[in-house]
Write an enzyme that holds these catalytic residues in place. Structure first.
Site, PDB file in Angstrom:
ATOM      1  N   HIS A 224       0.752  -1.345  -0.149  1.00  0.00           N
ATOM      2  CA  HIS A 224       0.114  -0.050   0.007  1.00  0.00           C
ATOM      3  C   HIS A 224       0.888   1.155   0.007  1.00  0.00           C
ATOM      4  O   HIS A 224       0.336   2.375   0.093  1.00  0.00           O
ATOM      5  CB  HIS A 224      -0.975   0.048   1.112  1.00  0.00           C
ATOM      6  N   LYS A 226       3.224   4.514  -1.381  1.00  0.00           N
ATOM      7  CA  LYS A 226       3.263   5.046  -2.802  1.00  0.00           C
ATOM      8  C   LYS A 226       4.483   5.995  -2.609  1.00  0.00           C
ATOM      9  O   LYS A 226       4.708   6.987  -1.867  1.00  0.00           O
ATOM     10  CB  LYS A 226       2.174   6.234  -2.654  1.00  0.00           C
ATOM     11  N   ASP A 231      16.989   9.594  -8.760  1.00  0.00           N
ATOM     12  CA  ASP A 231      18.459   9.675  -8.581  1.00  0.00           C
ATOM     13  C   ASP A 231      18.784   9.754  -7.040  1.00  0.00           C
ATOM     14  O   ASP A 231      19.699  10.252  -6.788  1.00  0.00           O
ATOM     15  CB  ASP A 231      18.750  10.920  -9.313  1.00  0.00           C
ATOM     16  N   HIS A 402      -9.239  11.332   0.263  1.00  0.00           N
ATOM     17  CA  HIS A 402      -8.442  10.341   0.366  1.00  0.00           C
ATOM     18  C   HIS A 402      -6.969  10.689   1.084  1.00  0.00           C
ATOM     19  O   HIS A 402      -6.061   9.849   1.178  1.00  0.00           O
ATOM     20  CB  HIS A 402      -7.880   9.698  -1.196  1.00  0.00           C
ATOM     21  N   LYS A 404      -4.629  11.329   3.811  1.00  0.00           N
ATOM     22  CA  LYS A 404      -4.188  10.560   5.195  1.00  0.00           C
ATOM     23  C   LYS A 404      -2.924  11.805   5.828  1.00  0.00           C
ATOM     24  O   LYS A 404      -2.066  11.638   5.475  1.00  0.00           O
ATOM     25  CB  LYS A 404      -3.478   9.415   5.030  1.00  0.00           C
ATOM     26  N   ASP A 409      -1.221  20.417  17.143  1.00  0.00           N
ATOM     27  CA  ASP A 409      -1.031  21.688  17.546  1.00  0.00           C
ATOM     28  C   ASP A 409      -0.599  22.889  16.621  1.00  0.00           C
ATOM     29  O   ASP A 409       0.145  23.508  16.835  1.00  0.00           O
ATOM     30  CB  ASP A 409       0.116  21.755  18.679  1.00  0.00           C
TER      31      ASP A 409
END
EC number: 2.7.8.-
Length: 484
Positions: A224, A226, A231, A402, A404, A409
């Site tokens: 899952h 991404k 380089d 979507h 996350k 604070d």
């Protein structure tokens, strides 16, 4: 003949109850969280036979024998590479603020990964901004491009990235892709797969889905993460799969997916590159560590650090969950969480309630329309309990939110691939960044406020008047939380 049927019936019943008793004992001995164990036992008892089958398919963390053995062998050399970063000048625990220092101590103790300073971050919050930035960096790549994605969905901007990768490979850039088999099924059926391989791009299908494999590894264990690393100097991570929202999931009728990505330069890029190296070796058996990053900082000024936090089978259990809980408990004024899938554990619910009851303003932003009916109903099972503790819940109406993210604070944040559900926190291959940078955190907090402005806050009094049918559906799907 009747006696034979009667005898066979008794034998069948006996075997079934023997099986249920055995599975019950197995659930108890696995010492999972009490809520998870109880949910599984309810499924096993309420849905005869099918519940037992579901438990063997989804109930235990089964990476597969070959991968499990490889992951066990890999841990020591990778931990050694990570621990070498503690000698970098970029690791400056003496100048860290309390919240990131505690997370640095946890990740260092459990996996050897230190928080490193000297990075730059920029938040990309629209599809055009995200893709144009990625395309510019791919076009300027000189030596290597590595990517990990759960979903690669052809169409729109995604095709532009595919073309750019093919061009890069043809000019001599080493291009490697790790794509999840379930999430990227459409890619592997498309012409893009063959075109990339013909151009010299190495494309690896992760955790292949097939009827045969369900007997050897857990079906819903997914890659899952991404990640894009170019380089070993530039990296991207965040919530967005390699999809153009204008072309993705249009039939789901939940609106376009809404995501953010973070572009990173500095020593933390090499840490993310090493996470890719872990995933690559786990699938292929090929080991290739990135170089140790440049450790010298330009001055003695306080460079605010980033802690890279990975999780998944073979890595220390529940590391991201621990980091999330640790961050939540350090909130003093405000805590804002955005997540598309909200099915928290009992421990996390307790942490959110306790934080709110300490006088901290706690906001949770979730999409009003979800692509998973199971998650939609299960999420709502937590609303009343959280709102009674003072937590504010907002339902986003501008598409399928979507992103996350967690902001504490307005000074410290977590951002990455992790949903607030069982699979992300306890099961899947994930990565998140703990960022102690007030300027970046402020930009993320502003983005969260944009989401809240496009949301409706749930009114506790109105919510209490919902129908008995809705309450029944919430509790019913809550029982399925181990599968979510």
């Amino acid at each position: 003949m009747d006696k034979i049927y009667h005898l066979l019936t008794l034998i069948g019943i006996g075997l079934y109850w023997f099986l249920v008793a055995g599975v019950t004992l197995r659930v108890v001995l696995k010492r999972k969280a009490v809520s998870v164990s109880l949910s599984w036992l309810m499924i096993i008892y309420i849905v005869p036979v099918v519940g037992v089958i579901f438990y063997f398919l989804f109930g235990e963390l089964n990476l597969g024998r070959k991968r499990a053995e490889r992951a066990k062998e890999m841990f020591a050399p990778f931990e050694l590479w990570f621990r070498s970063l503690n000698d970098c000048q970029a690791h400056r625990p003496q100048s860290m603020r309390a919240h990131i220092l505690k997370i640095d101590e946890l990740c260092n103790y459990r996996m050897g990964i230190p928080a490193l300073s000297g990075n730059t971050l920029s938040l990309k919050n629209t599809p055009s901004d995200i893709f144009q930035s990625i395309l510019r960096d791919i076009e300027q790549a000189n030596s290597s491009i590595t990517m990990v994605f759960y979903i690669w969905h052809p169409g729109g901007y995604t095709d532009s990235v595919g073309s750019a990768l093919i061009s890069a490979a043809k000019r001599g850039v080493d291009v490697k892709l790790l794509l999840d088999s379930a999430g990227s099924a459409r890619f592997f059926r498309s012409h893009w797969h063959d075109m990339m391989q013909q151009a010299g791009i190495r494309v690896v299908e992760v955790m292949k889905v097939s009827p045969w494999r369900i007997f050897f590894s857990r079906l819903d264990l997914r890659q899952h993460r991404k990640l894009i690393i170019i380089d070993d100097a530039i990296a991207y991570t965040g919530s967005m799969n390699m999809v153009d929202p204008a072309f993705f999931e249009k039939s789901a009728q939940v609106g376009q997916w809404v995501d953010v990505m973070v572009r990173i330069t500095g020593p933390s890029v090499n840490v993310l590159s090493c996470i890719f190296a872990w995933d690559w070796e786990l699938e292929t058996g090929e080991r290739s560590f990135p170089h140790i990053p440049e450790c010298a900082l330009e001055s003695t000024a306080a460079y605010l650090p980033i802690q890279v936090v990975p999780s998944g089978p073979g890595m220390p259990e529940y590391l991201i969950s621990q980091v999330l809980t640790l961050a939540i408990h350090q909130a003093h004024r405000s805590l804002c969480i955005t997540t598309p899938y909200f099915v928290p554990s009992a421990d996390l619910v307790y942490a959110l309630k306790l934080t709110s009851q300490r006088g901290v303003q706690v906001d949770i932003v979730v999409p009003k329309y979800n692509d998973s009916m199971l998650v939609k109903w299960a999420s709502r099972a937590f609303y009343s309990e959280l709102m009674s503790a003072g937590v504010r819940i907002h339902e986003f109406e501008g598409g399928l939110l979507h992103t996350k993210s967690v902001v504490i604070d307005e000074a410290f944040c977590l951002i990455g691939t992790v949903n607030i559900d069982m699979r992300s926190l306890w099961l899947n291959f994930e990565v998140t960044l703990a960022v102690d940078d007030e300027e970046f955190t402020h930009s993320l907090s502003q983005q969260q406020q944009v989401y809240i402005d496009q949301s409706t806050m749930i009114d506790a009094d109105v919510w209490a008047q919902r129908s008995l049918w809705q309450r029944f559906m919430e509790r019913l799907f809550y029982l399925c939380s181990p599968l979510l």
